[in-house]
Design a protein around this motif. Sequence first.
Motif, PDB file in Angstrom:
ATOM      1  N   ASN A 109       0.814  -1.213   0.000  1.00 44.91           N
ATOM      2  CA  ASN A 109       0.000   0.000   0.000  1.00 44.91           C
ATOM      3  C   ASN A 109       0.850   1.267   0.000  1.00 44.91           C
ATOM      4  OD1 ASN A 109      -2.133  -1.763   0.161  1.00 44.91           O
ATOM      5  ND2 ASN A 109      -2.523  -1.419   2.334  1.00 44.91           N
ATOM      6  N   SER A 110       2.164   1.116  -0.062  1.00 47.86           N
ATOM      7  CA  SER A 110       3.064   2.264  -0.151  1.00 47.86           C
ATOM      8  C   SER A 110       3.091   2.796  -1.580  1.00 47.86           C
ATOM      9  CB  SER A 110       4.479   1.868   0.264  1.00 47.86           C
ATOM     10  OG  SER A 110       4.520   1.446   1.609  1.00 47.86           O
ATOM     11  N   PHE A 111       3.462   4.066  -1.724  1.00 49.09           N
ATOM     12  CA  PHE A 111       3.648   4.636  -3.046  1.00 49.09           C
ATOM     13  C   PHE A 111       4.969   4.124  -3.629  1.00 49.09           C
ATOM     14  CE2 PHE A 111       1.163   8.583  -1.452  1.00 49.09           C
ATOM     15  CZ  PHE A 111      -0.013   7.857  -1.514  1.00 49.09           C
ATOM     16  N   PRO A 112       5.124   4.140  -4.946  1.00 52.89           N
ATOM     17  CA  PRO A 112       6.351   3.597  -5.552  1.00 52.89           C
ATOM     18  C   PRO A 112       7.617   4.198  -4.946  1.00 52.89           C
ATOM     19  CG  PRO A 112       4.725   4.052  -7.240  1.00 52.89           C
ATOM     20  CD  PRO A 112       4.163   4.598  -5.964  1.00 52.89           C
ATOM     21  N   VAL A 113       7.622   5.520  -4.758  1.00 52.13           N
ATOM     22  CA  VAL A 113       8.727   6.201  -4.085  1.00 52.13           C
ATOM     23  C   VAL A 113       8.115   7.124  -3.047  1.00 52.13           C
ATOM     24  CG1 VAL A 113      10.713   7.727  -4.326  1.00 52.13           C
ATOM     25  CG2 VAL A 113      10.155   6.116  -6.168  1.00 52.13           C
ATOM     26  N   GLU A 114       8.421   6.871  -1.790  1.00 52.32           N
ATOM     27  CA  GLU A 114       7.877   7.705  -0.729  1.00 52.32           C
ATOM     28  C   GLU A 114       8.778   8.907  -0.469  1.00 52.32           C
ATOM     29  OE1 GLU A 114       5.104   7.696   0.671  1.00 52.32           O
ATOM     30  OE2 GLU A 114       4.220   5.689   0.403  1.00 52.32           O
ATOM     31  N   CYS A 161      11.656   0.041   9.832  1.00 54.82           N
ATOM     32  CA  CYS A 161      10.417  -0.668  10.157  1.00 54.82           C
ATOM     33  C   CYS A 161      10.228  -1.891   9.261  1.00 54.82           C
ATOM     34  CB  CYS A 161       9.203   0.234   9.958  1.00 54.82           C
ATOM     35  SG  CYS A 161       9.186   1.747  10.935  1.00 54.82           S
ATOM     36  N   GLN A 162       9.418  -2.808   9.747  1.00 52.32           N
ATOM     37  CA  GLN A 162       8.812  -3.813   8.883  1.00 52.32           C
ATOM     38  C   GLN A 162       7.484  -3.223   8.386  1.00 52.32           C
ATOM     39  OE1 GLN A 162      10.341  -6.880   8.203  1.00 52.32           O
ATOM     40  NE2 GLN A 162      11.999  -5.817   9.257  1.00 52.32           N
ATOM     41  N   PHE A 163       7.124  -3.588   7.174  1.00 52.76           N
ATOM     42  CA  PHE A 163       5.883  -3.070   6.619  1.00 52.76           C
ATOM     43  C   PHE A 163       4.971  -4.229   6.251  1.00 52.76           C
ATOM     44  CE2 PHE A 163       9.119   0.163   5.927  1.00 52.76           C
ATOM     45  CZ  PHE A 163       8.516   1.269   6.497  1.00 52.76           C
ATOM     46  N   PRO A 164       4.093  -4.659   7.209  1.00 52.44           N
ATOM     47  CA  PRO A 164       3.667  -3.895   8.381  1.00 52.44           C
ATOM     48  C   PRO A 164       4.314  -4.380   9.676  1.00 52.44           C
ATOM     49  CG  PRO A 164       2.125  -5.651   8.016  1.00 52.44           C
ATOM     50  CD  PRO A 164       3.193  -5.813   6.967  1.00 52.44           C
ATOM     51  N   GLN A 165       4.214  -3.553  10.702  1.00 54.56           N
ATOM     52  CA  GLN A 165       4.457  -3.956  12.078  1.00 54.56           C
ATOM     53  C   GLN A 165       3.649  -3.032  12.976  1.00 54.56           C
ATOM     54  OE1 GLN A 165       8.837  -2.871  12.362  1.00 54.56           O
ATOM     55  NE2 GLN A 165       8.178  -1.990  14.310  1.00 54.56           N
ATOM     56  N   ILE A 166       3.293  -3.530  14.156  1.00 57.10           N
ATOM     57  CA  ILE A 166       2.622  -2.676  15.132  1.00 57.10           C
ATOM     58  C   ILE A 166       3.661  -1.674  15.634  1.00 57.10           C
ATOM     59  CG2 ILE A 166       1.309  -2.586  17.272  1.00 57.10           C
ATOM     60  CD1 ILE A 166      -0.080  -4.099  15.003  1.00 57.10           C
ATOM     61  N   HIS A 295      -6.026   0.786  -0.718  1.00 55.84           N
ATOM     62  CA  HIS A 295      -4.593   1.108  -0.648  1.00 55.84           C
ATOM     63  C   HIS A 295      -4.358   2.568  -0.268  1.00 55.84           C
ATOM     64  CE1 HIS A 295      -4.074  -2.826  -2.036  1.00 55.84           C
ATOM     65  NE2 HIS A 295      -3.143  -2.662  -2.949  1.00 55.84           N
ATOM     66  N   TYR A 296      -5.077   3.467  -0.922  1.00 56.24           N
ATOM     67  CA  TYR A 296      -4.911   4.889  -0.581  1.00 56.24           C
ATOM     68  C   TYR A 296      -5.351   5.156   0.857  1.00 56.24           C
ATOM     69  CZ  TYR A 296      -3.500   6.827  -5.114  1.00 56.24           C
ATOM     70  OH  TYR A 296      -2.797   7.164  -6.245  1.00 56.24           O
ATOM     71  N   TYR A 297      -6.424   4.507   1.275  1.00 59.45           N
ATOM     72  CA  TYR A 297      -6.930   4.682   2.640  1.00 59.45           C
ATOM     73  C   TYR A 297      -5.875   4.250   3.659  1.00 59.45           C
ATOM     74  CZ  TYR A 297     -10.538   4.448   6.367  1.00 59.45           C
ATOM     75  OH  TYR A 297     -11.282   4.638   7.499  1.00 59.45           O
ATOM     76  N   ASP A 298      -5.308   3.079   3.473  1.00 54.14           N
ATOM     77  CA  ASP A 298      -4.303   2.571   4.404  1.00 54.14           C
ATOM     78  C   ASP A 298      -3.083   3.476   4.434  1.00 54.14           C
ATOM     79  OD1 ASP A 298      -3.091   0.777   6.225  1.00 54.14           O
ATOM     80  OD2 ASP A 298      -2.038  -0.214   4.591  1.00 54.14           O
TER      81      ASP A 298
END
Length: 494
Positions: A109-114, A161-166, A295-298
């Motif tokens: 759900n990340s953008f190609p380049v953040e 981070c791990q994507f995802p992690q709490i 994806h955008y919401y997350d």
Amino acid sequence: MQTNPRASFMAAVAASLARHGIAASTVDLNWHAPNATAINNLTQVVGGSGVYGFIYNSSATPEGQYGVYNWCNMPHVRAIEYKKPSPEYKLQYVEVIHRHHKRTVYASNSFPVESYGWNCDDEGLFYYGQPNAGKKSAHAYWQGYLSPQNPFIPSGFLGSCQFPQITAEGLDDSWQHGRDLYGVYHDLVGFLPDNANEKVTFRVTQNVITSEVAGMVINGMFGTEADYPLLIQPSGVDSLEPTYTCSISSNLFSAIKSGTNWTNHLTAASPLYSALDNISGVSPSDSGFHASFDHYYDNLSARQCHAKPLPCKLVNGVNSTTCITQDYANEVYRLGNYEYSYIYRDDPRSLAASATSYGVWIGELTTHIRDFVAGKSNVIYRHNVAHDGSLSRLLSVLQLDVMIWPGMGSEVVFELYKKEASTTGIPSPSSTPATSASGYYIRVLWKGQVLRSSNPSLGLMDMVPLETVLAYFDGLVGIGASLVQGKCNGMIAV
């Protein structure tokens, strides 16, 4: 020959519950539409503003507003708001299911380049094994890093981070969630034991973020740092997430998300999509981002829950002044809630889709209750840490009257009561007039308050006769989920 009064009573109760067929014939198993609100009104969703007073930027809910939807940290059972039933109702058994707490975004759900990184150096994710007896392990945890020698750079957020992690903040929320539950079911009600003993169980899914949450919840409840088992079913057949194969459910959900009524909202949101794609760098042909607003919401909500800025467009690797505004984000959030209402409640097929894909867990729940009533189990409290898809399916089966996207920490609680002869003469003000032949009743809490179902047989789920609840669930999934496999493979009609 002497008889055991408790055994005789349990046998009578079990026999009463076994004769649920009469109740089943009178329980309504049909789908009933949710309330019509701004959430499921497409005109108001696309043309509106704000997000209904919902909170997206903090785990903290202002004093006096607890109970308001907070995506970052949903309201749950706690002592301040908890309403004790009248004295003749004695709590017997509790089962909790709640979504994990707030986390980093999923990599997909990340953008190609953040435009900025995301580090998690303020916590440790512990992954180690050791024999139950014998040598001990170091308390090893993962520490993410990027190698300067590795020329292959991952897409999306960069950082430790791990994507995802709490996140560390999500772990704190998890601990407080446990502390609040203990404050009700131990301190206020006197129901839970002092320690996490054999009367208490915790269950997680194969996704490690649920285990990250469970450990904090257990410490928040019982204050223990000792080894503690988390029940987990095998990958691919887990009923809690759920992951078992159910082609009928998959086909129904696919049909729900492919019809004109579904595509209408995507068409109406095309100007928003164009603006978001231009800023994020997501390709308009990326089906993951454009089949829904998931994806955008997350991506946006995960940032805002952690006080991170909304992203701006990168030009030659540098942030420009063209950014995703709060108005854009709010429209994404309105559309996300519209989608969850449509998928899980507004479409009439949602009940069958959810009952089949979540029917095994429901069958497990009803078995837990039956076993307790029959004296076959001494477990009085079960706690499940799950996902938004888990809660959404359950709320769909319960036919929640106003459906929303279950936020971080969303919670449904099933409380089993036995009604004793009243000694006070004061009735429970919100109790249903229906009576239970067995003397057992169910109360269901959502967001810490009594859940209201659109189904007339369930209604306000405050002391609903156990026979009614069992007949409803059994009618949809069978006793102990006996109908689910046949319904999933098409051998039994849904």
